[in-house]
Design a protein around this motif. Structure first.
Motif, short mmCIF file in Angstrom:
data_model
loop_
_atom_site.label_atom_id
_atom_site.label_comp_id
_atom_site.label_asym_id
_atom_site.label_seq_id
_atom_site.Cartn_x
_atom_site.Cartn_y
_atom_site.Cartn_z
N ARG A 106 0.84 -1.19 0.00
CA ARG A 106 0.00 0.00 0.00
C ARG A 106 0.88 1.26 0.00
O ARG A 106 1.84 1.35 0.77
N GLY A 107 0.57 2.20 -0.88
CA GLY A 107 1.38 3.41 -0.94
C GLY A 107 1.21 4.12 -2.26
O GLY A 107 0.16 4.05 -2.89
N PRO A 108 2.26 4.77 -2.72
CA PRO A 108 2.13 5.61 -3.92
C PRO A 108 1.97 4.84 -5.22
O PRO A 108 1.53 5.41 -6.22
N ASN A 109 2.33 3.55 -5.21
CA ASN A 109 2.31 2.80 -6.47
C ASN A 109 1.11 1.88 -6.66
O ASN A 109 0.79 1.50 -7.78
N PHE A 110 0.45 1.53 -5.54
CA PHE A 110 -0.61 0.53 -5.63
C PHE A 110 -1.82 0.90 -4.77
O PHE A 110 -1.69 1.51 -3.72
N ASP A 111 -2.98 0.48 -5.24
CA ASP A 111 -4.20 0.48 -4.45
C ASP A 111 -4.50 -0.97 -4.05
O ASP A 111 -4.25 -1.90 -4.84
N VAL A 112 -5.05 -1.14 -2.86
CA VAL A 112 -5.43 -2.46 -2.37
C VAL A 112 -6.93 -2.47 -2.14
O VAL A 112 -7.48 -1.56 -1.51
N GLN A 113 -7.60 -3.49 -2.63
CA GLN A 113 -9.06 -3.58 -2.49
C GLN A 113 -9.45 -4.94 -1.94
O GLN A 113 -9.01 -5.98 -2.44
N ARG A 114 -10.26 -4.92 -0.91
CA ARG A 114 -10.85 -6.16 -0.42
C ARG A 114 -12.06 -6.48 -1.29
O ARG A 114 -12.91 -5.62 -1.52
N TYR A 115 -12.15 -7.73 -1.76
CA TYR A 115 -13.26 -8.07 -2.64
C TYR A 115 -14.13 -9.19 -2.10
O TYR A 115 -14.99 -9.73 -2.81
N GLY A 116 -13.96 -9.52 -0.83
CA GLY A 116 -14.81 -10.54 -0.23
C GLY A 116 -14.10 -11.25 0.90
O GLY A 116 -13.00 -10.85 1.34
N SER A 117 -14.72 -12.30 1.39
CA SER A 117 -14.11 -13.17 2.40
C SER A 117 -14.74 -14.54 2.28
O SER A 117 -15.83 -14.70 1.70
N LEU A 118 -14.06 -15.54 2.83
CA LEU A 118 -14.54 -16.91 2.74
C LEU A 118 -15.04 -17.36 4.11
O LEU A 118 -14.32 -17.25 5.11
N PRO A 119 -16.26 -17.90 4.18
CA PRO A 119 -16.89 -18.21 5.47
C PRO A 119 -16.53 -19.59 6.00
O PRO A 119 -17.41 -20.39 6.35
N TYR A 120 -15.23 -19.88 6.07
CA TYR A 120 -14.82 -21.23 6.45
C TYR A 120 -14.44 -21.35 7.93
O TYR A 120 -14.05 -22.43 8.37
N ASP A 121 -14.52 -20.27 8.67
CA ASP A 121 -14.25 -20.31 10.10
C ASP A 121 -15.45 -19.69 10.82
O ASP A 121 -15.62 -18.47 10.83
N GLU A 122 -16.29 -20.53 11.41
CA GLU A 122 -17.52 -20.03 12.03
C GLU A 122 -17.23 -19.08 13.19
O GLU A 122 -18.02 -18.17 13.46
N SER A 123 -16.10 -19.27 13.85
CA SER A 123 -15.78 -18.42 14.99
C SER A 123 -15.20 -17.08 14.59
O SER A 123 -15.15 -16.15 15.39
N ASP A 124 -14.76 -16.96 13.33
CA ASP A 124 -14.11 -15.73 12.88
C ASP A 124 -14.37 -15.53 11.39
O ASP A 124 -13.60 -15.99 10.54
N PRO A 125 -15.45 -14.86 11.02
CA PRO A 125 -15.78 -14.68 9.60
C PRO A 125 -14.77 -13.83 8.84
O PRO A 125 -14.80 -13.78 7.61
N GLU A 126 -13.86 -13.15 9.56
CA GLU A 126 -12.83 -12.34 8.91
C GLU A 126 -11.52 -13.09 8.74
O GLU A 126 -10.51 -12.50 8.36
N ARG A 127 -11.51 -14.37 9.02
CA ARG A 127 -10.28 -15.14 8.99
C ARG A 127 -9.66 -15.22 7.59
O ARG A 127 -8.45 -15.25 7.43
N PHE A 128 -10.52 -15.26 6.56
CA PHE A 128 -10.01 -15.44 5.20
C PHE A 128 -10.50 -14.33 4.27
O PHE A 128 -11.26 -14.57 3.33
N PRO A 129 -10.06 -13.08 4.49
CA PRO A 129 -10.43 -11.99 3.58
C PRO A 129 -9.69 -12.15 2.25
O PRO A 129 -8.60 -12.72 2.18
N LEU A 130 -10.30 -11.63 1.20
CA LEU A 130 -9.74 -11.74 -0.14
C LEU A 130 -9.35 -10.35 -0.63
O LEU A 130 -10.13 -9.40 -0.52
N PHE A 131 -8.15 -10.21 -1.18
CA PHE A 131 -7.64 -8.92 -1.60
C PHE A 131 -7.07 -8.96 -3.01
O PHE A 131 -6.52 -9.97 -3.45
#
Length: 356
Positions: free
Chosen positions: A84-109
């Motif tokens: 992340r910085g002057p050369n690139f943008d980073v975008q989250r485009y989803g997540s995978l619901p494979y951990d019931e205790s932590d839905p943010e465990r597998f974010p996709l970027f």
């Protein structure tokens, strides 16, 4: 805090003391295991031979591989955050619901070069569609960190999804948590069977690119394809397993309906400066397919719903690095993936007259 930073904070439940990845079997031993299974009809340990898996058997398979062997957060997300910085943008485009205790465990970027310009041609690089194929992920990240990436960004938009299948990455698995192969899931006329494919296809559609110029999908062919994953696939689908030879070296897969032989040759010529090119077997084949030129085979990408078919790009290729070769290190495999991308884009820049 950035979205990647928040994701890192939300996923610290992963223990840094998780078991290390087991070293790959030697080529001889993996081939011997595969041949033994086929010759003795020794069944895969899950399911009944000749009968497709039930949902319970798919859950049994998942339980057998559930312990992570490495950290997506530490090995992938941290590197994305550093971009992340002057050369690139980073975008989250989803997540995978494979951990019931932590839905943010597998974010996709995904990572994008700055100053995205709709008048420029667009390039998509994907890695980790099969999570266990390490250099596909690390090679995509290495390309983003290379000076060549910023050089190409002067004349084209570049989008990179470095790790399409993070659950598979952590567990060193080809399939996703639902025993589905993401790289047979990029369906254009039906709902994609794998969540990973569906999420990436949504992102690509939302970008609104009318015509992609290039799509390169970074993969590996490993000894475990024969010792584990192909026997598991045969068991899952209720089919007989027939062993094949693991090719020793790099090769790439072109689209049989749009092969672009000059483009594939440019990739092979660039990669041979880094690592060796796979020779064909005694029948002139690589993984059961006739070679069309040195180190190149062809598949009908759309028919097989492969990731490289997703964009309908003018130039497509799937790279296949061989990480279990005694003559190739992990670093060399990563460099081979970078060489594949760089060689491909250099060819396109010249062929399409994109030089400034």
């Amino acid at each position: 805090a950035s979205c990647v930073s928040r994701a890192l904070s939300a996923t610290r439940a992963f223990s840094p003391r998780a078991p290390a990845r087991r070293p790959p079997a030697s080529r001889a031993s993996s081939t011997a295991v595969a041949a033994s299974m086929a010759a003795t009809k020794r069944p895969y340990p899950i399911g009944t031979p000749g009968v497709p898996w039930t949902d319970d058997e798919k859950k049994q398979w998942r339980a057998s591989v559930e312990s992570p062997s490495r950290s997506y957060q530490e090995e992938v997300l941290a590197k994305i955050e550093a971009l992340r910085g002057p050369n690139f943008d980073v975008q989250r485009y989803g997540s995978l619901p494979y951990d019931e205790s932590d839905p943010e465990r597998f974010p996709l970027f995904a990572v994008f070069t700055k100053a995205w310009d709709e008048t420029r041609p667009s390039v998509l690089i994907t890695g980790g569609v099969h999570g266990y194929e390490t250099s596909g992920v690390q090679g995509a990240l290495a390309f983003l960190n290379s000076p060549q990436c910023l050089h190409f960004a002067k004349v084209m938009n570049i989008a990179v999804a470095p790790c399409v299948s993070p659950w598979g990455y952590e567990r060193v698995q080809r399939w996703n948590a639902e025993a589905v192969d993401p790289n047979r899931s990029f369906a254009k006329n039906a709902p994609p069977p794998a969540r990973e494919a569906a999420a990436l296809m949504r992102l690509v559609n939302e970008l609104g690119v009318k015509s992609w110029l290039v799509h390169i999908d970074l993969h590996e062919t490993t000894d475990s394809d024969e010792s584990e994953f192909r026997p598991a696939k045969a068991a899952r689908d209720g089919e007989d397993y027939e062993p094949d030879v693991v090719p020793d070296g790099f090769y790439c897969v072109a689209d049989s309906k749009n092969p672009q032989p000059g483009f594939q040759k440019a990739i092979i010529d660039a990669v041979r400066l880094v690592t060796h090119i796979a020779p064909p077997d005694a029948n002139g084949n690589i993984i059961g397919e006739k070679i069309t030129q040195e180190g190149v085979i062809e598949y009908p990408l759309d028919d097989l719903m492969l990731c490289a078919s997703m964009t309908g790009a003018k130039y497509t290729s799937t790279s296949e690095v061989y990480p279990d070769s005694p003559n190739a290190s992990a670093a060399e495999c990563n460099k081979a993936q970078v060489a594949c991308v760089v060689g491909a884009l250099e060819y396109v820049v010249e062929k399409e007259g994109l030089r400034r």
